[in-house]
Scaffold this motif. Structure first.
Motif, mmCIF file in Angstrom:
data_model
loop_
_atom_site.group_PDB
_atom_site.id
_atom_site.type_symbol
_atom_site.label_atom_id
_atom_site.label_comp_id
_atom_site.label_asym_id
_atom_site.label_seq_id
_atom_site.Cartn_x
_atom_site.Cartn_y
_atom_site.Cartn_z
ATOM 1 N N ARG A 191 3.891 -0.971 1.813
ATOM 2 C CA ARG A 191 5.297 -0.737 1.511
ATOM 3 C C ARG A 191 5.948 -2.015 0.977
ATOM 4 O O ARG A 191 6.734 -1.983 0.013
ATOM 5 N N GLU A 192 5.633 -3.171 1.603
ATOM 6 C CA GLU A 192 6.205 -4.442 1.152
ATOM 7 C C GLU A 192 5.759 -4.758 -0.280
ATOM 8 O O GLU A 192 6.555 -5.235 -1.100
ATOM 9 N N ARG A 193 4.501 -4.482 -0.579
ATOM 10 C CA ARG A 193 4.001 -4.728 -1.934
ATOM 11 C C ARG A 193 4.731 -3.857 -2.954
ATOM 12 O O ARG A 193 5.180 -4.338 -4.003
ATOM 13 N N LEU A 194 4.871 -2.586 -2.625
ATOM 14 C CA LEU A 194 5.565 -1.677 -3.548
ATOM 15 C C LEU A 194 7.040 -2.032 -3.682
ATOM 16 O O LEU A 194 7.619 -1.930 -4.767
ATOM 17 N N ALA A 195 7.649 -2.444 -2.568
ATOM 18 C CA ALA A 195 9.076 -2.797 -2.611
ATOM 19 C C ALA A 195 9.302 -3.991 -3.532
ATOM 20 O O ALA A 195 10.270 -4.033 -4.316
ATOM 21 N N TRP A 196 8.394 -4.996 -3.457
ATOM 22 C CA TRP A 196 8.516 -6.155 -4.347
ATOM 23 C C TRP A 196 8.367 -5.743 -5.814
ATOM 24 O O TRP A 196 9.146 -6.141 -6.679
ATOM 25 N N GLN A 197 7.347 -4.933 -6.087
ATOM 26 C CA GLN A 197 7.129 -4.476 -7.459
ATOM 27 C C GLN A 197 8.328 -3.676 -7.967
ATOM 28 O O GLN A 197 8.753 -3.833 -9.114
ATOM 29 N N LEU A 198 8.867 -2.825 -7.103
ATOM 30 C CA LEU A 198 9.996 -1.995 -7.513
ATOM 31 C C LEU A 198 11.228 -2.856 -7.781
ATOM 32 O O LEU A 198 11.991 -2.591 -8.725
ATOM 33 N N THR A 199 11.428 -3.906 -6.981
ATOM 34 C CA THR A 199 12.557 -4.810 -7.223
ATOM 35 C C THR A 199 12.436 -5.480 -8.586
ATOM 36 O O THR A 199 13.413 -5.576 -9.352
ATOM 37 N N ARG A 333 8.445 4.070 -7.554
ATOM 38 C CA ARG A 333 9.592 4.542 -6.776
ATOM 39 C C ARG A 333 9.186 5.741 -5.904
ATOM 40 O O ARG A 333 9.548 5.834 -4.725
ATOM 41 N N GLN A 334 8.398 6.647 -6.499
ATOM 42 C CA GLN A 334 7.950 7.829 -5.752
ATOM 43 C C GLN A 334 6.961 7.435 -4.648
ATOM 44 O O GLN A 334 7.000 7.979 -3.542
ATOM 45 N N GLN A 335 6.063 6.483 -4.962
ATOM 46 C CA GLN A 335 5.093 6.039 -3.956
ATOM 47 C C GLN A 335 5.795 5.395 -2.766
ATOM 48 O O GLN A 335 5.422 5.619 -1.607
ATOM 49 N N LEU A 339 5.731 6.582 1.120
ATOM 50 C CA LEU A 339 5.365 5.700 2.226
ATOM 51 C C LEU A 339 6.475 5.607 3.264
ATOM 52 O O LEU A 339 6.214 5.563 4.468
ATOM 53 N N ASP A 340 7.711 5.575 2.784
ATOM 54 C CA ASP A 340 8.838 5.553 3.721
ATOM 55 C C ASP A 340 8.817 6.798 4.604
ATOM 56 O O ASP A 340 9.064 6.731 5.813
ATOM 57 N N ALA A 341 8.513 7.951 3.951
ATOM 58 C CA ALA A 341 8.457 9.206 4.720
ATOM 59 C C ALA A 341 7.296 9.174 5.706
ATOM 60 O O ALA A 341 7.416 9.600 6.850
ATOM 61 N N ALA A 342 6.130 8.643 5.237
ATOM 62 C CA ALA A 342 4.954 8.594 6.107
ATOM 63 C C ALA A 342 5.154 7.620 7.263
ATOM 64 O O ALA A 342 4.592 7.792 8.337
ATOM 65 N N ALA A 343 5.939 6.579 7.016
ATOM 66 C CA ALA A 343 6.165 5.577 8.060
ATOM 67 C C ALA A 343 7.292 5.970 9.006
ATOM 68 O O ALA A 343 7.506 5.313 10.020
#
Length: 555
Positions: A191-199, A333-335, A339-343
């Motif tokens: 999630r942290e990796r995706l959040a950085w990429q999304l930012t 964004r969808q991924q 992950l937010d839902a899964a977590a």
């Protein structure tokens, strides 16, 4: 109901054609004569599995055809499958099922002459025939067989399937919670990796088609000086110089026009020149309009170059092609949302609780229906046991609660029996002797068949382990069942055979080539006496056994 059965080269049957009627029909014959082979052949036409062993030795294929009268449910199914029979005297109101098995074990299926799948054969077969095999009483030892028989008899198969689906949905939610708990750290890192990429991508905000647009604009701006010089030179040559092409061409057109008045043969030349003059004028106008908007813009060029560099750098950072950045932005964004839902363990637990409630609600409906049907079946089988020489015996369908429920509901179905009065009810698998089990199984089969809408019922040696007075009761029960349905029964008991409305004898003979073939004969009154006498007395038939056979048939 079954009208005709045709068998060719099946096991030890060379060729056989049988016509059937309503009522109670019995098949008898010596052990090993091939009585059950007829049932096996019919089962093959109804979609049972087959292999090369069913082909008679020395032949290339086995061929079985069964013709049935239809009813409304079958007619509707045939129409839905586009397999309806031709509307003529030969096929009206009937359906023909055919199965061909070759020597390599490959098989083909046909319904009314049209190629069909085995699944289709089985589906229509279930609406036409219900077969009770000779080992049915052994299956009653298994809890799953007891549950399936009970739910089918009670008409609860659909509700049971609904409960199974609800249970699986609940278990899927339980697994999702367990998965989220075990992968919590993994999910957090992802999630942290995706959040950085999304930012990073949010800051860049790539737009669909932008890469192509900014590259085109960059190319144009970086060549502005060349464009300005080129466009101005073209305008000068066309319209702004002393030797402008438009002026010069206009003079030529004017001269040719004057000459064409003298000689009309020049009109074709004039027709070619005039459009050329017009096209040159339109080109000069377009160039002039383009030149008015064209200017050197170093500031805009710098902005575009900066945007191209930003897009290119981001693509290199994420190891993507620049043109795919907008799609990847949306995908990340969808991924991240997934992950937010899964977590979200609270949300997952809430979904699990909701799925469990749905399962329990459906399972309670099934339990209520089972309790009602269990009482009715228990009373009916208990009554049947009295008729089958188990005086004082009783039968019960017990609903054994399962603490957490299971794939088939909130309880396990357990058949319990007491062989005679004063004995407590105990699980069927633990207390019933072979003879008792055979009688209880037969009672269940008859009762379940009476409640079934299937027009043809087949009993393949279900009277095994039964004799004496009980056999007479069995014969009477099957005969009574035959008054409402078509009943076919393979039997070794004279008491049952004597109750038949129709009687076929199965015999095994040598074919003269060292092989064995099975034949079937429809018995008349005299030959039927001989067959029942044989069943009573064995190989040596005496006047006494013939007399007893006559009395049984007369009764």
């Amino acid at each position: 109901m079954l009208r005709h059965l045709s068998i060719r080269d099946f096991v030890i049957v060379a060729a056989l054609d049988l016509e059937f009627d309503s009522g109670f029909t019995v098949f008898s014959g010596e052990t090993g004569a091939g009585k059950s082979i007829l049932i096996d052949a019919l089962a093959l036409a109804l979609g049972a599995r087959a292999d090369a062993s069913v082909v008679r030795t020395g032949e290339s294929r086995a061929d079985i055809t069964a013709e049935f009268e239809t009813h409304e449910q079958v007619d509707a199914w045939l129409d839905a499958q586009a397999l309806g029979a031709a509307a003529d005297d030969q096929h009206g109101g009937t359906v023909m099922l055919r199965r061909v098995v070759d020597g390599n074990g490959r098989s083909r299926a046909f319904i009314n002459g049209t190629a069909a799948t085995l699944a289709q054969l089985r589906e229509v077969g279930e609406m036409l025939v219900d077969i009770h095999g000779q080992h049915a009483h052994q299956l009653l030892m298994r809890p799953d067989a007891q549950r399936e028989l009970f739910d089918t008899h009670a008409g609860l198969s659909d509700l049971s399937a609904l409960v199974t689906r609800a249970w699986r949905a609940w278990r899927d939610k339980v697994q999702a919670v367990e998965h989220a708990q075990t992968r919590d750290r993994e999910l957090q890192l992802e999630r942290e990796r995706l959040a950085w990429q999304l930012t990073e991508l949010d800051k860049l905000a790539p737009q669909p088609g932008e890469w192509e647009e900014v590259n085109a604009e960059h190319h144009r701006l970086s060549h502005s000086a060349n464009l300005i010089d080129g466009v101005q030179g073209a305008l000068t040559a066309l319209s702004e110089s002393d030797e402008a092409m438009i002026t010069h061409l206009g003079s030529i057109v004017s001269k040719v026009r004057d000459l064409a008045e003298i000689d009309p043969a020049l009109n074709d030349v004039l027709a070619a020149l005039e459009p050329a003059e017009i096209q040159l004028q339109e080109a000069a106008y377009s160039l002039s309009h383009y030149a008015q908007k064209l200017e050197l813009d170093p500031q805009r060029l710098a902005q575009v170059e900066k945007r191209v560099d930003a897009l290119h750098s981001a693509a290199r950072k994420f190891r993507l092609r620049p043109e795919t950045l907008p799609e990847e932005h949306q995908a990340r964004r969808q991924q991240l949302a997934a992950l937010d839902a899964a977590a979200d363990l609270d949300a997952l637990r809430a979904a699990e609780a909701q799925a469990k409630e749905a399962f329990i609600a459906e399972a309670k409906k099934l339990s209520k229906a089972r309790a009602k049907a269990g009482k009715a079946l228990g009373d009916a089988v208990t009554t049947g046991m009295q008729e089958l020489s188990m005086k004082g015996g009783s039968f019960e369908v017990a609903l054994v609660p399962l603490p957490e429920g299971g794939a088939h509901g909130l309880e396990q179905i357990e058949f319990r029996v007491a062989g005679h009065a004063g004995v407590p009810l105990r699980p069927l698998a633990k207390v019933a002797s072979g003879g008792e089990l055979a009688r209880i199984s037969l009672a269940l089969a008859v009762i379940a068949s009476a409640a079934s809408p299937t027009p043809t019922l087949i009993f393949d040696e279900v009277d095994t382990g039964i004799g004496g007075g009980v056999a007479e009761v069995v014969g009477r029960l099957l005969h009574q069942l035959g008054q409402a349905r078509q009943v076919l029964c393979v039997t070794h008991l004279p008491q049952v055979a004597a109750r038949g409305d129709h009687h076929f004898q199965v015999a095994k003979t040598s074919n003269g080539n060292g092989g064995t073939i099975s034949s079937v004969t429809s018995l008349d009154k005299a030959s039927r006496i001989e067959e029942v006498a044989r069943m009573l007395g064995g190989l040596e038939i005496t006047a006494t056994t013939r007399k007893h056979a006559k009395e049984m048939l007369a009764a």
